[in-house]
Each structure stands twice: as structure tokens, then as C-alpha cells.
Design a protein around this motif. Structure first.
Motif: not given
Lengths: 186, 700, 219
Positions: B70-72, B209-211, B214-216, B218-219, B222, C69, C72, C76, C80-82, C189
Motif C-alpha cells: 500500500s505504500g505504508a 492496490l486500490k485505496i 483519498k490518495a492525498k 494516505l500521502l 506517509n 517509494r 509508490i 498515488s 489514486e492507487k498504488i 513528487f
């Protein structure tokens, strides 16, 4: 060199701010004279330095600290802790023996841990090997520091601790753990 | 099919006996989160008691979770679950690997891969998104992991992420690994694949991988974690030397970055420098692991750091050491921690300088790392070297080996401190050459085979923790009863780093005790190192929480060598971390409302299922006396010192029984036996386990 | 507030133009002379620089540790997805065996299984972009809002893959889920999220400062 023209004052503030910031980041505190010399070297118009310092004070969290001769030093609180600046001053004041004693006692009390003696060769202490040797010799005979004792790990690293805060057995264990044990248990 | 957030939504099942490849919905495993949780559920439901790990009936589960990929930060961990060959009763256990493999599984569309049955001849598994096939591996059989990976990539394409076994796994050596990405290995399960004749799994995942959120957001999360919470490797939050920005420092910290310390073999050399918190773009420089693991001599050979997908903490050192070619291995080495120190442990007489001053152990560590990794040999967290030392020095080896075999082993190299000995050592184990090679069977099995007695099992030097044949791994030396309890609860060495990371974070004890009070209710949860106090309920809470978070991380999957974020390097936060961060990520990624409590409850379910499965496999309720047992040396060390005095990590027998009782109570397990009660199983939604244990007369 | 950000933008744009004049390169000028880079505190021979609207992007493979990263972060923010496969910067596909893939002597070649070198690939924003010329739908254009970066107009993109085919480095990628081309927009970014500074964005304000301190007079 640089073309300052009407934006002169902005650039000067920025440059002085960077000068102090970078010195602090590098572990150095600076005097007013050093700041003035920096400005002169940059061939910038003479300006009231204190005015500039006032203007960048909050941005830098600008702090001052005095040595025993009354000299004032500047550093940025964003980059340097008061503790670090304090050690630099005590080194400048040649207050080494007490500095070592206080540091060791504090570490024995607070962490708790014995202190590896070569830490005092590192910045901001910066003792030479000879100086450190002399200091440790002095420590072991000075009655002020009767609580400070030595131990060593099996790899030979020497530690000093205060028996006001930890027993010999405890210091022995921790020294061995720091040097050998934790590497064997990654 | 509805869009699945976080979870990929599918589990891949491959039966090697009949070649059937199917998928199933992940939904039925959601209560177990993923990774380890899926693994235990599959093993509980599907593998009969008494199955040998190398039987076709055994299954192996490669598990990921909703946060994997997920990029976490630190979220590409593969949790491998199967019966464990080194365990005396072949009970269930997990092994884990980082690298890219877990993330690739998710992008290919799978939360888990279940492999069952046994192929007739060598095969490898090819996965390209939803295209899955079983391929002939006869060309690869007999090859090391490096060649195997190259062969799979040459068929699939350079972008494939590949997990493989070496010759050790093929030859059913119990101490063998599954590895991906040159050095990321899952120890102890290599021979399961060997028995199934599955040489490798290659994955190309082009999907996403769908979240849900909002991606924002999540970012931003991070960014928050990287600027305010994360430290260095093991989440050490202070630098290893005094530095202007830092109030605290600790010599043992893995935050080794400092002025004048470089990746010396980079072109040009990269200075690590001083790395105050707050800047995302320098976090990866904090840990110069080469000098930490290999000593100062490593600096000039260090090309860069390495590590896993998504992880900003680069805890692998990657070196170019031309001298290694003299031993017939590649000059390029990558590894971390035990991957280096275990082979050095085999050099029981030390290693003399090889090419320059003080490079002896450096060469042994890096050479041994190359040998063990390509063959795919595991070390049982350092036991292999200690066992060798014991049988060699006690004369046992001479007794159990024929004279001819004994004389064929180049002990003169060992005695002379020549690392070339390692080549011979690992070859014998890998190819099962002679009696000597049974060292690769593991602690319990060699003790049986060679009739090793009490001085082996209970001797301090061997560091054996449990009669199940595994060693100390952040046990009594790490948080007294807390580490000791944690070390009793699994069927192999404990993989929990939660407690260890807090204790070793580098912060002074007063802060750590405050943090402990905030999380577990009292400062008494945290003992000063080697200044232990008798057991109390807060330590039981600390131990439970450590395990629960470890299990949670292996289910999500994120790295328990970094998570949870209990402390921070930031003074403005008063060094406080954020233990709700996992739930913040989970809510954002899955769109479901997770809290710290709900995640901890799910992890408690997973851990209790592990316990139920252990009871089922052992066929006894009496966990206290048959499972949660500690070797005598832990109680008898430092004979001149009493337990709970400064300077010893010695434990006390009765106190440890009290500790078990308190821990069982925290878990809702039977106070007497330590087996999960019917009420607790039902409370956690494990009714099926309660029913099955009841039918076996295994409920307290 | 709006006035102020407008002024800041104009100032940045001026610095960018001045910088490009100084280096004698257009937008796509990839390799900028070492003396200028060292002025910015960058000593690596492996550095490639791009003048983006928001700053100067430096890519230095010797500092890349393969954490991915960047991929990723890229997908993102843009998708809007990874999904590393469609990342506009490519690291993972070269991770094990470099750009060339496994060869017989893989253990000496680029990649984790070779000499441990990383091969991050970034869009060159070519002056005469192969991708744009190959696009049958005219969907790739120079976007003035992005400092003339070559970007994809997804409303026109037909997902044929001609751009990917035509690019010598195969950097544009058709997203298998949307059937649209994903191509670098030079947003920077990835650099803001690189934990080792292998990708580094130097804001124009800082470039200006460095130029000024090295005796450059702005006209």
C-alpha cells in the motif's frame, strides 16, 4: 561580486541567517565579530548587525550563550540543543574535568549506563587522546570524583561510571552489553 | 466482483499433486486480517494433526495483508506459514521475508498463495497477474538460489519478483530458507518447498492496490510518519554519537549516520552526515548498517544500503569486496544482522586477518553470507555455530563421526582461523554429506541423534531457550519477564521485536518508563535493563501487547523490526510515538473503520488461534509444563548473584510461574494449563476451534 | 495572497530561464555540466539534471537504494492507487537484473543479483519526443502549465501503446486497468519522497541563491 541593488537588505538577512544556521548545524557557535567578518568578507554594505539579528531571531530560534570571559556566542535553536551549546562553552572555559564528571554522573543516573571514555574524543568534547588520558588520570585521584570508577568490556573498551548511581556489577554488565551483548543479539 | 480496497480480494491455491490451480475469495479470512492470520487458519482447517512437514498433506501459505504494497512504510513483508521441520512435534510456525515479493503478490492480485500436494518432478510456479502455470524446473534443480533466480527471470522477464530455494531446500535440510531479492530470506521453511519439488515462484504483477480513501490523505499519513515518528533501523530514535541537534545519543543505536561516515565505495562516496528528523529525503541515510554489522573496515567497501520495497529505512548493507573472489564467490554482498553474524559464529576459533588489519571477522561474515544465501542454509538464529562449537569442543563430534569422515574435515583451517573453512562447512550441510551434515537437522534432532545431554540443553553458552529446540531471541535479557514470556509463546524462536525496539530505542529510562505508563498503565511495566523487579500485572500487559502487535504486523503485513511507533526522535513531541498509526492506515486504505482496539482484538484472535493450533498439534492441554518451558541456565546463571539484583538478567523459577499465570489471565487462557478456554475462543469468534478442541478433549 | 504566489511563480520562472541560459540547455537538456552541479553541492558523475517548473530535479543513481517509494508516490498522486507497473519513474523493473535483464554473467552486471547497482529510469522530456511523434491520436503535447513538459491528454489517448513502443527507454506505460498511457509530467513528487536524495528537487529559490553566491548576476 553579488549584485544586491535594492534587494540588498533581504539578501543580507538571508545570508546571515544561513551563516548562523550552517554553523550551528556543523556544531559551532559564533561570535558577533565572526558574523561581522562574514558580512565584510562578502563585501556587503556595512549594516547594523544587531538589527539583522533581531529580524531573524524568531525564524532561527536565535539563542545566545556566554563564556566565562563574557564573550557572547550565537546559535540557532532549530539546529542545536542548549545542552550541546552548553558543552561547547564548558570546553571553551576549560572546565573539562567537571564536565566529564557531570556527564558521567548524569548518564549513570538517567539512562542508566556507564560512559565509554572515548566519547570525550568526539565532538563537541574534542579531547585529544593525550588530554583524555590526563583527565582520566586526574579523575581517579581527585577526591571530588571519588564516586567515578572504571570498568571495561571484554573487547577492551573502557567505561567510567558513578558508583553513587550504579553498582560495579551493574556497570560491568551494561558495559559488556553495550559492546558485545547487543551485537550478539541483533 | 466488487472492488476490493487494501486486500487484493483473491487467494491463489495451487495443488502440485494434481496440477489444479484455483482462486478463492479473501473475504472469509478478513477476521484474521491477512498474512499470518490466513496462514494459521489454513493450517488449522486443512492440515491433519501428525502430518510430517515434508508430506504432501502439509501446506505452505505465503501470506500478505491489506497494507502490503500500500505504500505504508515498511510494508513488503511475506509471512510464510507451514509446519516447522526443526520443531520436535513439527508444530506450526512462521518465517518471514522482506524484499519485493510480498508487494508483487498484491499487484498480481493475490493476498495469499497456498501451495499443497507434491509435484512428481521439479517444477516452478509462474504467476503473471491472473495467468498462472506450473513449469518444468529440471534445468534449475541442483542450482543455487542466485542462478535459479536468473533462470526464472530469463523466462519471465527482468521485472519478475522471484522466491526460490537453494540446494539445501532441495535436499530437505531442515535448516533451509526460501529467499527473494538476493538476500531476503524466510528461515526454516526451505525444505517444505524442496519436498514439494517446488524450486521457485516468479511473479509479475501489473495491477494496482486500490485505496478506499483519498490518495492525498494516505500521502499525508506517509509524510507524518516519515517526518515525525520514524527513527532508524529497529526504530532507534537517537543517533549513535553526540550531535548538535540531538538531546540524547546511544552508542548502540543503529542511527549510525554521522559526519565523516560514508558509503565509501559509492561513486563518489556518499556521506551519511547528521540527519535530524523532519526531512523525508534523508531518512534512508540514517542507518549505515555496514559498519554496524561488520565493523569500521566495512566503510570503504560499502556501495550503498539496501532493503525492502516501500521501506525508507535501509537496513541491508551492500558491499563490493574484490578479495572475496579469492574464495570463489561473488565480490558483491548484501545482508543484515544475523545473516552476517551467524556464519561468523561458525568460526569458533576466530578469524585471523586476511588481507588487511582487522578484516578477519569481516571476511568470515561476508563470505559466509554469500555461501549460506546461495545454498539457502538457515542458522536457527545463530544456533548452528553454537551447536558446532559444542560438539567440536566437547569431543562429541569425534565420537559420532567415523574416523575417516572426521579426518576429511579441514579442522586445520578452523584452528588457523582461515575462513575457507566455511566453504567446506556449508557444503557438507547443504548436500547432506556424511554424519556431520546432521547439524542441519536443528537443535532438538541433533540432541536426539547424538544423545546430547543436560550440559548441552542447559548450558549458558548454547543459549537454548526452549526444549522445542530454539534459542534466545530478545528473551530474558530484553525486559526481564516480558521478553521471557514472549520467548515462550511460539513454536520457534520468537520473532517479536516490539519490546526490544522500545528498550533499545536509545532514550533514557525515565522517558521509556513514562511511555510505558501511558501504554500499559504503570511505569512498573518497564524494568531498567538488568535491574529487574519481580513480576507484576503491567509486565504481563506489556508482553501481551508486544506479541499482539507483532502478530498484527505479520498479518497486515508491516515490518515488526520498525513498527509499532511507540517513540519518536522528535523533541517537540516529547519523544512520543503514535500507537494508533496502524489503524489510521487501515481505515484509510480499506475504507472500513478500524481502531487500535479493533485491530488489537483481531490480532488477539490470530494469536489465540495459534495457541489453539499448538494445543491441537501437541495433543495436550498442559502448555505450562510441556510448551512454555525455559532451560535451566536462565535461572542458574551468575551463581554468585540473586535474581532481581543489579547487573544480572537471571530469572527466578517461582516468579516465572507467576509471570505465566498473569500472562494467561491477560489472554483469557486457563490459569493452570495455559490452554485457551472455551469462553475465550468463543469471545474471539473462534467457535470452530472450540468445537474441534472439545471433540479432542482438549478444552480446559 | 494570490498576488504574492503569482509573484513567487514569476520569480521561479525567471530563475529557471536564467539557469537554462547559463547552462545553454533547453527544457530537455539532460546532462548539465559538472561545474554547475557542483555549485549546487552535487559531486556525482552519475547525476542527471532536469529543469522542472518547480525546481531543478537531480537524479543520482549512486544514491538510489531501490526502495521504490518514488513509484509508490508517483502512482498515488497521479492515479489514486498504488501500481508500480505504471509508475512514470522505473526502479522495480530493473531491481534484480538492471535495464538489460539477466545475462549469463548476471553476477557482474547491474542489479541486485549483479554489482548491486540500481538503474532508476526517468523521463527525459525530450525536445522532440519520440512518444509524442508516434502517438496517432495527438494525445501527447507540451503543457505550458507544466513548464512545457510533455504530457498525455487522456481524453484523446486511445491506449494503443505506440508511445511506449516508440520511447527508446519504454517509459510511458499503458495502464492495463484504464487503457490510458501514463507518462511523466515532470511534477517532481517522486523526488520530494526519495529517502536518500537519489532524486532531489532543488527549488528555484535555492538555485538562485547558489547562483548568486557563485557570482552570477541576474539581469
Amino acid at each position: 561580486m553579488g549584485d544586491y541593488m535594492d534587494e540588498n537588505i533581504d539578501y543580507l538577512q538571508e545570508d546571515v541567517a544561513d551563516f548562523i544556521t550552517l554553523n550551528s548545524r556543523d556544531g559551532k557557535i559564533v561570535t558577533l565579530e565572526e558574523i561581522e567578518t562574514f558580512i565584510n568578507n562578502e563585501e556587503k554594505d556595512p549594516t547594523d548587525v544587531t538589527e539583522i539579528l533581531e529580524s531573524i531571531k524568531s525564524e532561527l530560534d536565535l539563542k545566545t550563550i556566554d563564556d566565562s570571559e563574557g564573550n557572547t556566542f550565537y546559535y540557532s535553536g532549530n539546529e542545536m540543543t542548549d545542552k550541546y551549546a552548553g558543552i561547547i562553552i564548558r570546553v571553551k572555559n576549560k572546565d573539562i574535568l567537571k564536565l566529564i564528571g557531570d556527564t558521567v554522573r548524569e548518564e549513570s543516573r538517567r539512562y542508566p549506563r556507564p560512559t565509554y571514555v572515548t566519547m570525550f574524543n568526539l565532538p563537541p568534547y574534542n579531547l585529544t587522546e593525550g588530554e583524555l588520558e590526563d583527565m582520566l588520570a586526574e579523575l581517579s585521584i581527585d577526591s571530588e570524583y571519588r564516586d567515578l570508577k572504571f570498568t571495561h568490556a571484554s573487547n577492551g573498551t573502557v567505561f567510567v561510571y558513578s558508583n553513587k548511581h550504579m553498582s560495579k556489577g551493574y556497570a560491568d554488565y551494561l558495559a559488556e552489553w553495550i559492546e558485545v551483548g547487543q551485537d550478539e543479539n541483533p | 466482483m466488487a472492488v476490493s480496497y487494501g486486500w487484493a480480494g483473491k487467494i491463489l491455491r495451487v495443488n502440485l499433486s494434481n496440477g489444479r490451480i484455483t482462486t478463492e475469495d479473501t473475504n472469509k479470512y478478513k477476521d484474521y486480517i491477512g498474512g499470518m492470520g490466513i496462514g494459521y487458519k489454513v493450517l488449522f482447517d486443512e492440515v491433519p494433526v501428525g502430518t510430517h512437514p515434508h508430506d504432501a498433506n502439509n501446506k505452505i501459505v505465503f501470506g500478505t495483508g491489506p497494507l502490503t504494497g500500500s505504500g505504508a512504510p515498511c510494508s513488503s513483508r511475506t509471512n510464510v506459514t507451514s509446519l516447522f521441520p526443526t520443531n520436535p512435534k513439527h508444530m506450526v510456525a512462521d518465517s518471514h521475508m522482506g524484499g519485493n515479493f510480498a508487494a508483487s503478490m498484491k499487484y498480481a492480485g493475490y493476498d495469499a498463495i497456498i501451495v499443497e500436494g507434491k509435484a512428481r518432478g521439479p517444477v516452478w510456479l509462474r504467476i503473471e497477474d491472473d495467468k498462472v502455470s506450473i513449469e518444468d524446473a529440471s534445468k534449475m534443480w541442483g542450482q543455487g538460489i542466485y542462478n535459479t533466480t536468473a533462470l526464472v527471470a530469463s523466462e519471465m522477464g527482468k521485472e519478475a519478483s522471484i522466491a526460490a530455494i537453494g540446494q539445501a531446500g532441495e535436499n530437505l535440510v531442515n535448516l533451509s530458507v526460501i529467499m527473494n531479492g538476493y538476500s531476503h530470506s524466510a528461515g526454516g521453511h526451505g525444505s517444505i518447498l524442496g519436498a514439494k519439488k517446488l524450486k521457485a515462484i516468479g511473479i509479475i504483477g501489473t495491477g494496482s492496490l486500490k485505496i478506499a480513501g483519498k490518495a492525498k490523505d494516505l500521502l499525508d499519513t506517509n509524510s507524518y510518519m516519515l517526518k515525525e515518528l520514524i527513527g532508524a533501523n529497529n526504530n532507534h530514535v537517537v543517533p549513535s554519537t553526540p550531535q548538535p541537534w540531538a538531546e540524547f545519543d546511544s552508542k548502540g543505536s543503529r542511527w549510525t549516520a554521522q559526519k565523516g561516515l560514508y558509503w565509501g565505495a559509492a561513486e563518489p562516496p556518499v556521506e551519511t552526515g547528521e540527519i535530524p528528523p523532519g526531512d523525508i529525503t534523508t531518512v534512508g541515510l540514517r542507518t549505515q548498517k555496514g559498519v554496524k554489522d561488520l565493523g569500521p573496515v566495512a566503510e570503504k567497501y560499502t556501495k550503498r544500503m539496501g532493503g525492502c520495497q516501500s521501506c525508507p529505512i535501509r537496513c541491508f548493507s551492500q558491499l563490493e569486496i574484490p578479495q572475496l573472489e579469492k574464495f570463489g564467490v561473488s565480490r558483491f554482498v548484501s545482508n543484515t544482522c544475523m545473516g552476517y553474524s551467524a556464519p561468523n559464529g561458525v568460526m569458533i576459533k576466530g578469524t585471523v586477518d586476511q588481507f588487511e588489519k582487522d578484516d578477519g571477522t569481516f571476511i568470515s561474515k561476508t563470505l559466509g553470507s554469500q555461501l549460506a544465501d546461495d545454498y539457502g542454509v538457515w542458522c536457527n538464529y545463530g544456533m548452528l555455530g553454537r551447536e558446532f562449537k559444542y560438539i567440536y569442543e566437547s569431543g562429541k563430534l569425534k565420537e559420532v563421526l567415523s574416523e575417516e569422515e572426521y579426518n576429511s574435515i579441514p579442522f586445520e583451517l578452523l584452528e588457523a582461523g582461515d575462513p575457507a573453512f566455511l566453504k567446506d562447512f556449508y557444503r557438507r550441510i547443504t548436500f547432506k554429506e556424511g554424519e556431520f551434515s546432521h547439524l542441519g537437522d536443528g537443535t532438538y534432532w541433533i540432541a536426539q541423534r547424538w544423545d546430547l545431554g543436560d550440559d548441552f540443553w542447559h548450558g549458558k553458552a548454547q543459549k537454548i531457550w526452549s526444549p522445542l529446540g530454539y534459542p534466545v531471541h530478545h528473551s530474558n535479557e530484553s525486559g526481564a519477564q516480558v521478553g521471557a514470556l514472549i520467548s515462550c509463546m511460539f513454536n520457534r524462536d520468537s520473532q517479536s521485536h516490539t519490546h526490544q525496539n522500545l528498550i533499545q530505542s536509545g532514550l533514557p529510562a525515565d522517558i521509556l518508563r513514562e511511555v510505558s505508563a501511558e501504554i500499559w498503565g504503570s511505569e512498573e511495566a518497564f524494568d531498567f535493563p538488568a535491574k529487574y523487579t519481580p513480576m507484576n500485572e503491567y509486565k504481563a500487559k506489556f508482553a501481551k501487547w508486544s506479541i499482539i502487535r507483532n502478530v498484527l504486523h505479520d498479518s497486515l503485513t508491516v515490518c515488526n523490526w520498525m513498527w509499532p511507533m511507540m517513540v519518536s526522535p522528535v523533541k517537540a513531541r516529547n519523544y512520543r510515538g503514535d500507537t494508533a498509526l496502524e489503524s489510521k492506515y487501515m481505515s484509510l486504505v480499506t475504507g472500513e473503520n478500524y481502531t487500535e482496539e479493533s485491530l488489537d482484538l483481531a490480532a488477539e484472535r490470530v494469536f489465540t488461534l495459534h495457541r489453539a493450533l499448538t494445543v491441537k498439534q501437541m495433543g495436550t492441554l498442559d502448555m505450562r509444563n510441556e510448551h512454555d518451558v525455559i532451560m535451566d541456565w536462565v535461572y542458574d546463571m551468575d551463581p554468585e548473584m540473586e535474581p532481581f539484583t543489579e547487573g544480572t538478567v537471571k530469572m527466578e523459577r517461582e516468579d516465572m510461574q507467576t509471570a505465566l499465570t498473569m500472562f494467561y489471565e491477560e489472554m483469557g487462557w486457563d490459569k493452570k494449563t495455559g490452554a485457551p478456554t472455551k469462553d475465550t475462543l468463543n469471545r474471539l469468534g473462534l467457535d470452530f476451534a472450540a468445537r474441534e478442541l472439545e471433540s479432542m478433549n482438549l478444552l480446559p | 495572497m494570490e498576488e504574492k504566489s503569482k509573484k513567487k511563480f514569476l520569480e521561479r520562472e525567471t530563475t529557471r530561464r536564467e539557469f537554462l541560459k547559463l547552462t545553454g540547455k533547453g527544457f530537455g537538456g539532460a546532462v548539465i555540466s559538472m561545474s554547475i552541479l557542483s555549485m549546487l553541492g552535487c559531486e556525482s558523475q552519475q547525476t542527471v539534471a532536469y529543469a522542472l517548473p518547480s525546481g531543478l530535479l537531480l537524479a543520482d543513481a549512486s544514491r538510489c537504494t531501490g526502495c521504490q517509494r518514488c513509484e509508490i508516490s508517483c502512482t498515488s498522486i497521479h492515479d489514486e492507487k498504488i501500481q508500480p507497473f505504471i509508475s512514470r519513474i522505473k526502479v522495480s523493473e530493473n531491481y534484480n537484473f538492471g535495464n538489460e535483464g539477466p545475462r549469463l554473467d548476471y553476477y557482474r552486471q547491474n542489479g541486485q543479483f549483479g554489482n548491486l547497482s540500481m538503474s532508476p529510469e526517468t523521463c527525459k522530456q525530450c525536445r522532440e519526443p519520440y512518444c509524442g511523434r508516434a502517438c496517432p491520436a495527438g494525445a501527447i503535447f507540451a503543457d505550458p502549465k507544466q513548464g512545457n513538459a510533455r504530457v498525455v491528454d487522456t481524453s484523446k489517448c486511445v491506449g494503443c501503446g505506440a508511445c511506449e513502443e516508440a520511447c527508446p527507454w519504454h517509459l510511458p506505460t499503458i495502464d492495463p486497468e484504464t487503457k490510458k498511457s501514463t507518462k511523466c509530467e515532470a511534477c517532481g513528487f517522486c523526488a520530494e519522497n526519495c529517502p536518500t536524495g537519489a532524486l532531489r528537487m532543488i527549488p528555484w529559490e535555492d538555485v538562485k541563491k547558489a547562483m548568486r553566491r557563485n557570482g552570477y548576476r541576474f539581469s
